[in-house]
Design an enzyme around this catalytic site. Structure first.
Site, PDB file in Angstrom:
ATOM      1  N   ASN A  15       0.836  -1.150  -0.047  1.00  0.00           N
ATOM      2  CA  ASN A  15       0.159   0.027  -0.020  1.00  0.00           C
ATOM      3  C   ASN A  15       0.856   1.161   0.033  1.00  0.00           C
ATOM      4  O   ASN A  15       1.707   1.339   1.080  1.00  0.00           O
ATOM      5  CB  ASN A  15      -0.798  -0.112   1.231  1.00  0.00           C
ATOM      6  CG  ASN A  15      -1.693   1.159   1.396  1.00  0.00           C
ATOM      7  OD1 ASN A  15      -1.407   2.201   0.860  1.00  0.00           O
ATOM      8  ND2 ASN A  15      -2.986   1.077   1.553  1.00  0.00           N
ATOM      9  N   GLU A  83      -8.616   0.536  -3.297  1.00  0.00           N
ATOM     10  CA  GLU A  83      -9.397   0.437  -2.144  1.00  0.00           C
ATOM     11  C   GLU A  83     -10.402   1.685  -2.127  1.00  0.00           C
ATOM     12  O   GLU A  83      -9.948   2.927  -2.776  1.00  0.00           O
ATOM     13  CB  GLU A  83      -8.604   0.722  -0.752  1.00  0.00           C
ATOM     14  CG  GLU A  83      -7.630  -0.497  -0.471  1.00  0.00           C
ATOM     15  CD  GLU A  83      -6.992  -0.420   0.848  1.00  0.00           C
ATOM     16  OE1 GLU A  83      -7.305   0.740   1.412  1.00  0.00           O
ATOM     17  OE2 GLU A  83      -6.244  -1.279   1.244  1.00  0.00           O
ATOM     18  N   GLU A 164     -11.223  -9.243   2.619  1.00  0.00           N
ATOM     19  CA  GLU A 164      -9.836  -8.992   3.398  1.00  0.00           C
ATOM     20  C   GLU A 164     -10.074  -9.010   4.785  1.00  0.00           C
ATOM     21  O   GLU A 164     -11.104  -8.023   5.045  1.00  0.00           O
ATOM     22  CB  GLU A 164      -9.237  -7.837   2.727  1.00  0.00           C
ATOM     23  CG  GLU A 164      -7.882  -7.522   3.418  1.00  0.00           C
ATOM     24  CD  GLU A 164      -7.136  -6.253   2.643  1.00  0.00           C
ATOM     25  OE1 GLU A 164      -7.355  -6.190   1.540  1.00  0.00           O
ATOM     26  OE2 GLU A 164      -6.530  -5.594   3.408  1.00  0.00           O
ATOM     27  N   GLY A 225       0.884  -1.311   4.388  1.00  0.00           N
ATOM     28  CA  GLY A 225       1.555  -0.145   3.945  1.00  0.00           C
ATOM     29  C   GLY A 225       2.184   0.805   4.791  1.00  0.00           C
ATOM     30  O   GLY A 225       3.406   0.776   4.867  1.00  0.00           O
TER      31      GLY A 225
END
Ligand code: PXP
Length: 252
Positions: A15, A83, A164, A225
């Protein structure tokens, strides 16, 4: 272990939102603010062992901006996992850019990061048209949910091919409480897989806590991320991504 019993390689989606957070810290109405460019990170991540790029286009554009999406897609062959909140605006953007995957996340304006999972159970009617439009366009849909049975069941009713599992509670817990959270994630990964849903996981993962999650055999992908970008300040993006990759591989 025979090759047939070997768990599949766990993919690492990196990310890059927080490269953009640092860039945006120097953005002014007079311009500037192009460094560090998240697109440069996206282009390098494949060389460093990442399997995909994840980016969250938030309503307030606090990190990734609209123009970044096409630039990321042009800069790398890695699959892009966009996302997005379940809104008409984000659906229109996803359909225009056609990322490999769209991960539907809950979004509240006042939160600093995505604090909880999507209430797939409570938002069934809102999610149905968004999921079917994304699926019809050939975009792989995933739902970012808490590791709870009722959310997996809701994902099944919604026809989501991927969930997820939110690892934030696990990441924040300590001792016995962490073991309980880990078991919940493992059980829900198994439940999802048993019902034909590919389980992924992410949020708050670090060098210290990634391995028990990476060892869950049904998980196909982790999205990481903040920690990777933070570590990159000290040791560089190549070292941070490669180290995470090594820890994930060693856990399998
Ligand atoms: N997966 C999803 C769906 C997310 O929204 C985020 C960022 O909040 C992440 C993974 C990555 O979390 P982190 O930045 O804590 O590694």
């Amino acid at each position: 272990m025979s090759a047939l019993l070997q768990p599949a390689r766990l993919r690492l989606g990196v990310n890059i939102d927080h490269v953009a957070t640092i860039r945006n810290a120097r953005w002014t109405s007079r311009g500037g603010g192009e460094h560090p460019d998240p697109v440069r990170a996206a282009a390098l991540i494949a060389q460093y062992g990442g399997d995909g790029i994840t980016a969250h286009l938030r309503e307030d554009r606090r990190h990734i901006r609209d123009e970044d999406i096409a630039r990321i897609q042009a800069a790398t062959n890695l699959p892009l996992n966009l996302e997005m909140a379940a809104t008409d605006e984000m659906l229109e953007i996803a359909l225009r850019h056609m990322p490999h995957a769209a991960c539907i996340v809950p979004e509240r304006r006042e939160e600093r990061t995505t604090e909880g999972g999507l209430d797939a159970a409570g938002q069934h009617n809102r999610l149905v048209p968004i999921i079917s439009a994304l699926r019809d366009a050939g975009i792989r849909v995933s739902l970012f949910i808490a590791p709870e049975e009722r959310q997996i069941e809701a994902a099944m009713r919604l026809g989501a091919p991927v969930v997820e599992l939110h690892t934030g509670e696990y990441a924040h817990a300590e001792g016995e409480a962490r073991a309980v959270e880990l078991r919940r994630i493992a059980d829900m990964a198994a439940l999802a897989a048993k019902n034909g849903i590919e389980p992924h996981a992410g949020h708050g993962l670090t060098y210290d806590n990634v391995q028990p999650i990476a060892a869950i055999p049904q998980l196909a992908e982790l999205n990481i991320g903040h920690y990777l970008i933070g570590e990159a300040i000290f040791c560089g993006l190549e070292t941070s991504v490669r180290r995470m990759r090594e820890l994930m591989d060693a856990a399998r």
